[in-house]
Scaffold this motif. Sequence first.
Motif, PDB file in Angstrom:
ATOM      1  N   THR A 122      32.864  68.094  69.137  1.00  0.00           N
ATOM      2  CA  THR A 122      31.688  67.785  68.319  1.00  0.00           C
ATOM      3  C   THR A 122      30.534  68.651  68.819  1.00  0.00           C
ATOM      4  N   PRO A 123      29.458  68.772  68.045  1.00  0.00           N
ATOM      5  CA  PRO A 123      28.313  69.570  68.531  1.00  0.00           C
ATOM      6  C   PRO A 123      27.787  69.071  69.876  1.00  0.00           C
ATOM      7  N   GLU A 124      27.789  67.766  70.069  1.00  0.00           N
ATOM      8  CA  GLU A 124      27.291  67.211  71.331  1.00  0.00           C
ATOM      9  C   GLU A 124      28.311  67.340  72.452  1.00  0.00           C
ATOM     10  N   TYR A 125      29.604  67.260  72.089  1.00  0.00           N
ATOM     11  CA  TYR A 125      30.679  67.334  73.095  1.00  0.00           C
ATOM     12  C   TYR A 125      31.690  68.400  72.672  1.00  0.00           C
ATOM     13  N   PRO A 126      31.412  69.689  72.994  1.00  0.00           N
ATOM     14  CA  PRO A 126      32.384  70.733  72.645  1.00  0.00           C
ATOM     15  C   PRO A 126      33.713  70.561  73.367  1.00  0.00           C
ATOM     16  N   ARG A 127      33.724  69.890  74.524  1.00  0.00           N
ATOM     17  CA  ARG A 127      34.953  69.481  75.197  1.00  0.00           C
ATOM     18  C   ARG A 127      35.163  68.003  74.893  1.00  0.00           C
ATOM     19  N   GLY A 128      36.003  67.727  73.898  1.00  0.00           N
ATOM     20  CA  GLY A 128      36.105  66.378  73.354  1.00  0.00           C
ATOM     21  C   GLY A 128      36.518  65.316  74.351  1.00  0.00           C
ATOM     22  N   THR A 187      42.179  72.501  85.824  1.00  0.00           N
ATOM     23  CA  THR A 187      42.481  73.935  85.845  1.00  0.00           C
ATOM     24  C   THR A 187      42.420  74.534  84.447  1.00  0.00           C
ATOM     25  N   ASN A 188      43.033  73.854  83.487  1.00  0.00           N
ATOM     26  CA  ASN A 188      43.004  74.377  82.121  1.00  0.00           C
ATOM     27  C   ASN A 188      41.590  74.419  81.558  1.00  0.00           C
ATOM     28  N   THR A 189      40.779  73.454  81.913  1.00  0.00           N
ATOM     29  CA  THR A 189      39.422  73.378  81.359  1.00  0.00           C
ATOM     30  C   THR A 189      38.462  74.315  82.066  1.00  0.00           C
ATOM     31  N   TYR A 190      38.494  74.355  83.397  1.00  0.00           N
ATOM     32  CA  TYR A 190      37.466  75.073  84.147  1.00  0.00           C
ATOM     33  C   TYR A 190      37.908  76.440  84.656  1.00  0.00           C
ATOM     34  N   TYR A 191      39.220  76.667  84.802  1.00  0.00           N
ATOM     35  CA  TYR A 191      39.692  77.983  85.252  1.00  0.00           C
ATOM     36  C   TYR A 191      40.049  78.870  84.061  1.00  0.00           C
ATOM     37  N   TRP A 192      40.839  78.321  83.145  1.00  0.00           N
ATOM     38  CA  TRP A 192      41.254  79.112  81.985  1.00  0.00           C
ATOM     39  C   TRP A 192      40.281  78.981  80.815  1.00  0.00           C
ATOM     40  N   HIS A 193      39.320  78.064  80.905  1.00  0.00           N
ATOM     41  CA  HIS A 193      38.298  77.865  79.869  1.00  0.00           C
ATOM     42  C   HIS A 193      38.913  77.503  78.513  1.00  0.00           C
ATOM     43  N   LEU A 194      39.937  76.663  78.545  1.00  0.00           N
ATOM     44  CA  LEU A 194      40.570  76.231  77.302  1.00  0.00           C
ATOM     45  C   LEU A 194      39.838  75.016  76.738  1.00  0.00           C
ATOM     46  N   THR A 195      39.784  74.933  75.421  1.00  0.00           N
ATOM     47  CA  THR A 195      39.203  73.766  74.760  1.00  0.00           C
ATOM     48  C   THR A 195      40.276  72.681  74.606  1.00  0.00           C
ATOM     49  N   SER A 196      39.843  71.478  74.227  1.00  0.00           N
ATOM     50  CA  SER A 196      40.800  70.397  73.996  1.00  0.00           C
ATOM     51  C   SER A 196      41.787  70.766  72.894  1.00  0.00           C
ATOM     52  N   GLU A 197      41.283  71.451  71.865  1.00  0.00           N
ATOM     53  CA  GLU A 197      42.150  71.850  70.762  1.00  0.00           C
ATOM     54  C   GLU A 197      43.199  72.862  71.224  1.00  0.00           C
ATOM     55  N   GLN A 198      42.832  73.732  72.153  1.00  0.00           N
ATOM     56  CA  GLN A 198      43.806  74.692  72.677  1.00  0.00           C
ATOM     57  C   GLN A 198      44.810  74.019  73.607  1.00  0.00           C
TER      58      GLN A 198
END
Length: 510
Positions: free
Chosen positions: A181-187, A275-286
Amino acid sequence: MAQGSSGEDERLSFRTKLSFGVGSGAESIALFSVGSYAMLFYNQVLGLEAHLAGLAISASLFLDGISDPLVGSLSDRTKSRWGRRHIYMFFAPIPIVLSLIAVFNPPDGLGRWGLFAWFTVTVILLRQSMTFYHTPHLALGGELSRDYTERSKVMAYNSFFTWAGAAGTTWIALSYFFKATPEYPRGLLNPEPYAPYSIVMALLALALLGASAWFTRDRIPHLPKAPENLPKFSPFEFFKDIGKAFANRNYVWLLVAYFFLSMMIGLRGGLHLYTNTYYWHLTSEQIRFFVIGSFAGYLSAFLFAAMLHGRFDKKRTIIVSAIVYALAPSAPILLGFAGVLTDQTAGLLPILIAFSILSYGAASVLSISIMSALADIADENELTFGVRQEGVLYSTRALFAKVDQAIGAALAGFVLTLIAFPTKAKVEEVPAEVVWNLALWDGVLAGVPGFIAVFFYARYKITRASYEETKAALAARRAAIRAPLATATQAADDVPQPLVPPVISPRPAE
């Protein structure tokens, strides 16, 4: 002497294997929801320190591990019209789903210690309730068939549906609840979806747990039963059961190996999303597309594990799959350290998914192989002690796994504290050194216990040839026990019966 069906080597129907597997999927829905999302929820969403969140999970795993062999011994000795396993499988689902909902719905206004207490108590209740389903259910899978490869097929359903439950949970969670969401890009950092998510997943788990118990109930008459002279469950008998299990050296090697393997699993499980979120910079959708990798891996294991056991035997399959499982998750991060992969690499997500296929496939083949091997060990113990101990064998293994996963989960929390990982952290605000240390732990150091496990798996000795010898000895023993009974029955049939004049009924009036 444990008793089984007369046709103990028969192949099982697709319906039976499917119904058994569905129960594993339901267990996975409940436990994966907590194992994957609860720590992130309490740490990054609610603000509970990582080491306290890790301690809560560790406490639940430790106590759950202790209760596993108790329930295993209890179910091995249970005598009821519903058999040894189903009586527990019918009554456990309700407390399971209530406690799952409670985990993700703490009361408002709890402080630091109140939040810690709520998380600890609810996750303990969930895992204790699950023990009364999971342990009898897994033991049921071990005793559905006495055939060497049919057991592997049964456990392939267990493994595949364990994946399906986790994968389905991931896809539903990231596609329908934790969308950006606009407020939470990482759902996953949005607090609002956690309550409805927990209710939906709890109801789904309830339906599947009940279906598995109901649609396997027709196998109850064909399952091994507790011997009539077997004493009832007691602390003394429990420790005797544990002693019998540990008397089997093959079982001990599998336990020691699984201890180290579980340490790797617990540590990586606690750090994977970070790791997926902060190292690889993946979104929840990815992140949700890792379901593709897990599907390919588990489907391959589902289709080919039993074939591997037939061609290469279980021991060799166990060793190779354990090596791949320890190495595959580390490979992309090692490539990252070498500069080959970065978060800007074209096609990064497909590359990570390709490595996940290796990891998930190896994990599934390893799980199927070990679960099938435990049924072979149950044969050895029946030959030695005259009783079948699927409940104790599977649950004591679970004890080692959960105690060690508790260590791994606690270690994951302390690692995050050690590297000074901030709470409620935005991706762009975490220092590069902290992210590098996170990847070092998840990608390199976490794999070390996995390679130690390989050494102990190599000491397992049961082969197909030794299994066939055990099976033949058991068949000879059962034939020797049945022979006197058959002779006595035949003798009774040969005794001349007194002649009894026929009784002529009066003819009814016309």
